[in-house]
Design an enzyme around this catalytic site. Structure first.
Site, PDB file in Angstrom:
ATOM      1  N   VAL A   1       0.870  -1.176   0.000  1.00  0.00           N
ATOM      2  CA  VAL A   1       0.000   0.000   0.000  1.00  0.00           C
ATOM      3  C   VAL A   1       0.904   1.222   0.000  1.00  0.00           C
ATOM      4  O   VAL A   1       1.985   1.219   0.608  1.00  0.00           O
ATOM      5  CB  VAL A   1      -0.929   0.017   1.236  1.00  0.00           C
ATOM      6  CG1 VAL A   1      -1.857   1.216   1.188  1.00  0.00           C
ATOM      7  CG2 VAL A   1      -1.740  -1.270   1.313  1.00  0.00           C
ATOM      8  N   GLU A   2       0.476   2.303  -0.680  1.00  0.00           N
ATOM      9  CA  GLU A   2       1.344   3.463  -0.833  1.00  0.00           C
ATOM     10  C   GLU A   2       1.697   4.148   0.478  1.00  0.00           C
ATOM     11  O   GLU A   2       2.613   4.971   0.523  1.00  0.00           O
ATOM     12  CB  GLU A   2       0.744   4.471  -1.813  1.00  0.00           C
ATOM     13  CG  GLU A   2      -0.625   4.958  -1.488  1.00  0.00           C
ATOM     14  CD  GLU A   2      -1.701   4.203  -2.259  1.00  0.00           C
ATOM     15  OE1 GLU A   2      -2.661   4.852  -2.707  1.00  0.00           O
ATOM     16  OE2 GLU A   2      -1.603   2.958  -2.403  1.00  0.00           O
ATOM     17  N   SER A   3       0.990   3.843   1.554  1.00  0.00           N
ATOM     18  CA  SER A   3       1.334   4.400   2.863  1.00  0.00           C
ATOM     19  C   SER A   3       2.745   4.014   3.296  1.00  0.00           C
ATOM     20  O   SER A   3       3.318   4.654   4.170  1.00  0.00           O
ATOM     21  CB  SER A   3       0.338   3.920   3.911  1.00  0.00           C
ATOM     22  OG  SER A   3       0.361   2.507   4.011  1.00  0.00           O
TER      23      SER A   3
END
EC number: 2.8.3.8
Length: 524
Positions: A323-325
């Site tokens: 996930v881009e987090s």
């Protein structure tokens, strides 16, 4: 070193001057310093100060209702907003669309990298991300709403290649969040679901001569924190604010989940989701994962979130979900915990994750879509009266080796039934998603195909492939009539392949996928 001053949230809000630029910590529904933004909104309500702020965020923090940045959606408090993902702070998005603020929607990864550029004294970020989309100044330049006329992004030529230039700007105040602080202001984040851009934001504001304020749950003695656990060194921190449990939820969906931080692990079998449109799409998506040997996968928000859950149901783990987090591995959470993952292998800062993404590190990206048109262009950022913002979508869709768009064929009231492996449309959706031309160019299909990126659309009733700039119907669900349920429900020019295959019947059954299914054979 003098101990850092511990102040109240109200005192912190009083330090924010008129006409300044402020940035806030958090990723979507994770890690926002609510005590600080709440106090800032309360000060403005009582005194009409501070006024005319510029707000800069990458993944806009909120719960789609009243928490996070939604607290700042007050006319007069904000003057300008530069943000990546807006959907969780719809109150601010509505201000932009009404012309009450100047607004710019930039790619989330670009803003994440911009914090580092500002910290390093650089003039801005030079990137190909955003070319040939609404971000490109030859289209809309990322401008949102009638009040926004200023052109911030420019096209430059570097070594014969076009790039977009996103300029740096001074940032005067940072509201950030951590788990613990020692008396010198060193911040650990061991109870946070992700690290966001906290370090880069703190460095940027410090080097701009601004004020860095961090909300933490606990104050501990000097030298009592592991130096390798420090995410924001005390030299960048000016003030600390002690929070309370009700203002320090790990995510807006959960007070605390220790599987997000590695403090505990969950090996419990998940309860299968009831059969629904999103589960059908997620099951079909597993076939695409099976084409690869241990692929690195990105899951977008919305329908793609269900892929992680369905993969867990089916005990499928021959891939790495990201996930881009900044989270790598594990099972990405859904809803108001999106951005966290259970049982992660590693957690990076957001900018480092986007370094990896922008460089082509994703083998397979599953992304949502709000509209798709005859040429395969996609809109996820703005339609109707809603501003979702582009988030990390452009970074991912312009960089991944293969892109699969996931969603229902129509929207707005769609109801399905399932009988003996057949799909039944009990009520058709009111909103047509496959149209002649998208309202907002979030994804430029021609640009993607120019770099030989395969493009697929998976819906509950059909699978379409983009080939030579045309949408080709490749698969159809059992029980679906092509003319009645697909062509008549679309205004896009869809070409029916000479031989249309049936989607696997097993994905429409109320039981786990068959062990004789080709997906499982390929996995083994």
């Amino acid at each position: 070193m003098e101990p850092k001053r511990v102040i109240t949230a109200s005192q912190a809000a009083a330090l924010v001057p008129d006409n300044c630029t402020i940035t806030t910590g958090g990723f979507g529904s994770c890690g926002h310093p609510d005590l600080l933004t709440e106090a800032l909104a309360a000060r403005f309500a009582a005194t009409a100060q501070p006024s005319d702020l510029t707000l800069v965020f990458a993944a806009g923090q909120g719960d789609k209702a009243s928490r996070g940045l939604n607290q700042l959606a007050v006319k007069g408090l904000l003057k300008k907003v530069i943000g990546g993902y807006w959907a969780l702070a719809p109150s601010i998005g509505q201000m932009a669309l009404r012309g009450e603020i100047q607004a710019h929607n930039w790619p989330q990864g670009v803003i994440s990298h911009l914090f580092r550029a500002i910290a390093g004294g650089k003039s801005g970020v030079l990137s190909g991300i955003g070319l040939h989309t609404f971000i490109d100044p030859r289209q809309e330049g990322g401008k949102v709403g009638p009040a926004t006329t200023e052109e911030l992004i420019s096209v430059v030529n570097v070594g014969g290649r076009e790039e977009l230039f996103y300029p740096s700007m001074p940032i005067n105040v940072a509201f950030l969040r951590g788990s613990r602080a020692d008396v010198d202001g060193n911040i650990s984040m061991e109870d946070e679901a992700n690290f966001q851009d906290s370090l880069a934001q703190a460095q940027a504001v410090h080097n701009c001569g601004g004020i860095v304020i961090v909300q933490v749950m606990e104050l501990v003695d000097r030298n009592s924190l592991d130096p390798q656990a420090i995410r924001i060194p005390g030299i960048f921190v000016d003030y600390l604010v002690l929070s309370t449990p009700d203002t320090h939820w790990q995510t807006y969906g959960e007070v605390r989940n220790n599987t997000y931080t590695g403090r505990s692990r969950s090996d419990t079998a998940v309860t299968p989701l009831p059969l629904c449109a999103k589960k059908i799409v997620a099951r079909r998506a597993l076939y695409e994962i099976a084409r690869y040997n241990a692929p690195i996968v990105n899951l977008g928000i919305g329908t793609p979130e269900f892929i992680a859950r369905v993969a867990s149901e089916e005990r499928c783990s021959a891939h790495v979900l990201t996930v881009e987090s900044g989270v790598i591995g594990g099972t990405p959470a859904r809803g108001l915990s999106f951005g966290a993952s259970s049982n992660p292998q590693a957690i990076l800062d957001q900018a480092s994750q986007f370094d990896f993404y922008d460089g082509g590190g994703i083998d397979l990206a599953f992304l949502g879509f709000g509209q798709a048109d005859s040429r395969g262009n996609v809109n996820i950022s703005r339609f109707g009266g809603r501003l979702n913002g582009v988030g990390g979508f452009i970074n991912i869709s312009q960089s991944a080796k293969r892109v699969v768009f996931c969603g229902t064929f129509t929207a707005g009231g769609l109801e399905l039934g399932f009988e003996a492996g057949q799909l039944i449309i009990e009520r058709e959706g009111d909103i047509t998603k496959f149209i002649q031309a998208v309202e907002h160019m979030s994804f430029n299909a021609a640009h993607a195909q120019s770099r030989n990126c395969p493009i697929l659309f998976i819906t509950e009733r059909a699978v379409l492939v983009l080939k030579d700039g045309r949408l080709i119907l490749k698969e159809v669900a059992p029980g679906i009539d092509i003319e009645r349920d697909i062509l008549a429900r679309s205004t896009a020019d869809i070409i029916v392949a000479d031989h249309v295959e049936l989607m696997p019947a097993s994905i429409f059954l109320h039981r786990p996928l068959s062990v004789t299914d080709k997906y499982w054979r390929s996995r083994d």
